[in-house]
Design a protein around this motif. Sequence first.
Motif, PDB file in Angstrom:
ATOM      1  N   GLN A 182       0.833  -1.197   0.000  1.00  0.00           N
ATOM      2  CA  GLN A 182       0.000   0.000   0.000  1.00  0.00           C
ATOM      3  C   GLN A 182       0.877   1.260   0.000  1.00  0.00           C
ATOM      4  O   GLN A 182       0.562   2.232  -0.684  1.00  0.00           O
ATOM      5  CB  GLN A 182      -0.941   0.018   1.197  1.00  0.00           C
ATOM      6  CG  GLN A 182      -1.951   1.137   1.018  1.00  0.00           C
ATOM      7  CD  GLN A 182      -3.095   1.083   1.990  1.00  0.00           C
ATOM      8  OE1 GLN A 182      -2.895   0.802   3.161  1.00  0.00           O
ATOM      9  NE2 GLN A 182      -4.294   1.344   1.501  1.00  0.00           N
ATOM     10  N   VAL A 242      -8.115  -0.109  -2.578  1.00  0.00           N
ATOM     11  CA  VAL A 242      -9.284   0.776  -2.510  1.00  0.00           C
ATOM     12  C   VAL A 242      -8.878   2.237  -2.335  1.00  0.00           C
ATOM     13  O   VAL A 242      -9.301   3.112  -3.092  1.00  0.00           O
ATOM     14  CB  VAL A 242     -10.225   0.326  -1.387  1.00  0.00           C
ATOM     15  CG1 VAL A 242     -11.322   1.347  -1.175  1.00  0.00           C
ATOM     16  CG2 VAL A 242     -10.823  -1.032  -1.723  1.00  0.00           C
ATOM     17  N   LEU A 276     -16.255  -4.096  -2.605  1.00  0.00           N
ATOM     18  CA  LEU A 276     -15.669  -4.316  -1.284  1.00  0.00           C
ATOM     19  C   LEU A 276     -15.815  -3.067  -0.427  1.00  0.00           C
ATOM     20  O   LEU A 276     -16.227  -3.122   0.730  1.00  0.00           O
ATOM     21  CB  LEU A 276     -14.192  -4.613  -1.514  1.00  0.00           C
ATOM     22  CG  LEU A 276     -13.413  -5.290  -0.431  1.00  0.00           C
ATOM     23  CD1 LEU A 276     -13.473  -6.767  -0.681  1.00  0.00           C
ATOM     24  CD2 LEU A 276     -11.977  -4.827  -0.505  1.00  0.00           C
ATOM     25  N   SER A 277     -15.508  -1.941  -1.063  1.00  0.00           N
ATOM     26  CA  SER A 277     -15.569  -0.685  -0.347  1.00  0.00           C
ATOM     27  C   SER A 277     -17.008  -0.376   0.051  1.00  0.00           C
ATOM     28  O   SER A 277     -17.286   0.041   1.176  1.00  0.00           O
ATOM     29  CB  SER A 277     -15.002   0.421  -1.231  1.00  0.00           C
ATOM     30  OG  SER A 277     -15.118   1.651  -0.593  1.00  0.00           O
ATOM     31  N   PRO A 312      -7.403  -7.347  -2.322  1.00  0.00           N
ATOM     32  CA  PRO A 312      -8.075  -6.231  -2.994  1.00  0.00           C
ATOM     33  C   PRO A 312      -8.275  -5.001  -2.101  1.00  0.00           C
ATOM     34  O   PRO A 312      -8.362  -3.891  -2.612  1.00  0.00           O
ATOM     35  CB  PRO A 312      -9.431  -6.822  -3.398  1.00  0.00           C
ATOM     36  CG  PRO A 312      -9.642  -7.976  -2.489  1.00  0.00           C
ATOM     37  CD  PRO A 312      -8.291  -8.507  -2.141  1.00  0.00           C
ATOM     38  N   ASP A 313      -8.351  -5.196  -0.782  1.00  0.00           N
ATOM     39  CA  ASP A 313      -8.651  -4.029   0.065  1.00  0.00           C
ATOM     40  C   ASP A 313      -7.525  -3.005   0.054  1.00  0.00           C
ATOM     41  O   ASP A 313      -7.739  -1.829   0.321  1.00  0.00           O
ATOM     42  CB  ASP A 313      -8.983  -4.455   1.499  1.00  0.00           C
ATOM     43  CG  ASP A 313      -7.897  -5.314   2.109  1.00  0.00           C
ATOM     44  OD1 ASP A 313      -7.129  -5.924   1.342  1.00  0.00           O
ATOM     45  OD2 ASP A 313      -7.823  -5.387   3.347  1.00  0.00           O
ATOM     46  N   LEU A 314      -6.311  -3.453  -0.302  1.00  0.00           N
ATOM     47  CA  LEU A 314      -5.175  -2.534  -0.331  1.00  0.00           C
ATOM     48  C   LEU A 314      -5.320  -1.503  -1.444  1.00  0.00           C
ATOM     49  O   LEU A 314      -4.716  -0.435  -1.409  1.00  0.00           O
ATOM     50  CB  LEU A 314      -3.881  -3.313  -0.578  1.00  0.00           C
ATOM     51  CG  LEU A 314      -3.550  -4.373   0.449  1.00  0.00           C
ATOM     52  CD1 LEU A 314      -2.383  -5.218  -0.041  1.00  0.00           C
ATOM     53  CD2 LEU A 314      -3.197  -3.698   1.754  1.00  0.00           C
TER      54      LEU A 314
END
Lengths: 410, 404
Positions: free
Chosen positions: B320, B359, B388-389, B355-357
């Motif tokens: 990130q 966003v 996800l977000s 995937p959250d990294l």
Amino acid sequence: MTDRQELDREKLFAARLFAARARPYLATALFALHPVASERVPTMAVDRHWRCYVSPAFVARTPVEELAGVWVHEVSHLLRDHHGRSDRVARELGLTGPAERLRMNIAADLEINDDIFGDGLPTPEDALQPSQFRLDSDLLMEEYLRQFRLGPELQRIAWLDCGSGADGLEREWDLGPDGADGLSARQRDAVRFRVAEAIRARPGDTPQGWRRWAEEAFQPPQPWRELLGAAVRAAVSSGGAGDDYTYGRPARRSVSLPGIVLPSLRRVPPRVTVVVDTSGSVSDAELGGALVEVAAIVRAVGGRRDLVSVLSCDAAAQSVGQLCRAEGIALVGGGGTDLRTGFAAALRARPRPDVVVVLTDGQTPWPSARPACRTVIGLFARLGRRVREHDPDYRPDTPPDWARVVELHT
Amino acid sequence: MSSYSASTLDTAAALLALLGETRTEPRADDQLEALTLAVAADLPVLLWGEPGIGKTAALTQLAETLDLPLTTVIASVHEPSDFSGLPIVGDDPANQGVPMAPPDWAVRLVREGRGLLFLDELSTAPPAVQAALLRLVLERRVGALQLPPGVRIVAAANPRASAADGWELSPPLANRFVHLQWVHDPEVVVRGLGGTWPRATLPSLDPGRLADSVDHARRAVCGLLAGRPALVHQIPKSETRRGGAWPSPRSWEMALRLIAFAGTAGSSRDVLSLLVRGTVGDGPGLELLAFLDRMDLPDPELLLADPAGARLPERGDLRQAALDGVVAAVRNRPEKARWDAAWALLVRALETGAPDLVVVPASSLAALRREDWDVPAAIDRFAAAVGLSERADRAAARVAVGSR
């Protein structure tokens, strides 16, 4: 297994994103965790190498917001080094076996859970809280550990398991130090350091427990007995007292060097006065423990008993007595403290002491000038949050620069 | 009767020989590697360790590796004059003075011109002996003799907590040492008693890396201190920190030298961590290491130049940070081509990691769009990340409602 379930990665990562938004200062640590799907974990568990084992079934049945709480809970175990601290406690107290490790896991949970939830992060349904054990909140894992036993009423939480990252006991699902994607000791330190920096940078946004952690993360409070011992030993043995060279009588080597005066080794036993603050704010147990410790240290470094005196002091210095038996010390007092009278009384004694050791909670005025001897102050630690003074504005003077100050944690 | 005892002794000798038959195996040993580098860098090292955990054995191995003769001096059995020199009276002291004669081991060291001097049990020596020894360590003088530059000095002390008579370093003295905590690994001891001792593979300096290492070390230390001038000098105040490493211009210079040596030897970050924290202290040491980590992140411009071939860090937090760096680079110089390249990088990050990294960098990048820039086709790939977000948002909304 027929009910083998796929890990819902999207849900798991949505929960991590939620957690990072709710607790921005933990984002580095949350993202550094490496998730591993595992069917053998009851819920979620961590190991000391910062892997997070996740049960797919648990993810499937838990709402995103609660999963986020579990993420934060698990990463807290790692940030607070619960595995390392568990190992230390186990070694020091000789605690062995899975039951004791379960107790450590519970105590660690209690330390974490009382201030990580709320404020946008819902408390998971079965999160343990100190109130369930009728214990105070805001204590450390080590303190909780002393205060409860495993009983039948804890049977229902026997499945609880945050993994080896929480209590130091290896689990069968652990990938071990050589497994993939683990963090090395240095990388773990680096992540913890960055989180501590993030908390220190914006202390207003973080709960008290995290601020305290950030302060102490890389300056762990050391065992006070050892520090006090080192300070007292240094005070009684540095130049002028204790073993050192003196020209008072010739060295044994002098016979081979006629005409030369060499120094010889002489022991000058130090004279030590212990000033004990007996004002109401220090408990007898605390005082007794510290006093016995000081007496033992002084004897160990060669002070003879007759050279150690103890003086108890509140508003006025009460009595000066020779320390004959460790248990035979009469402590008189109980009012407010003015240690200046204690210092004065100690220095009036003839012959003068080489070292003054003061045991106090620090709620006292201090002498304005350096006394004519070395001074060690044993300060009973009072964490701000636990002091219940009647006058909230009262701020005692901090111990003076000229003394060696050791914080005594009981 | 005598023949009986002779044969018993023979048997005893055979038994001893059997017990002495141990093998060695190569094993990475971070603390020994750190010690080797500090000695190679010609910095005085202070080993802190409980008695009986193999400090002497380590020094023996180090001396063999560096091919230096080892001289061990047990400080606690000497007198101050053994280090400051023994006065020798001549015929006419008033005119010729009294020379301070050095002890034999010092004379031998000077004659050989090189060697490893190990000052053991510093902590159990009386204060006057310690005072004499510190002059030896710091000024490299024994009586009238000056130790040659080829002599390296290592000292050992017991931790303060177990020191019997208050061995304490004053902050100025502590500042001149590289402090290494010497601990034993129970696993190694058990394996050694079972017959197999570790043989550390020690680092060797690579002549091809000299200039790069110096450059790297200078950039690291100067880069950190330029941004954090408060770290340049901090005398320790608390009792827990007494006698340990703390940051000062002197110890930063030592740290710089150690980074260059670790770089030349290709040592791991763990070894460097021991050295740096033992030189400038834990807090400043960790800041330096964090700074080095940031220096290690891929250069955003290189990533933007070749998104398809880009290698992003595996670890989530570092990845990130790298992506944030890319977005910041685009923000600094917004151009359509760079914006597109950044999207391509984010797609790559999405394909190869959590995937959250992606966003946060994706939404920051989207906010940089100019009116005439077309949305890249790759944006479809972000549907999952957007989902996800949104899912996290919905959960937040539920919590907000619930808490009301």
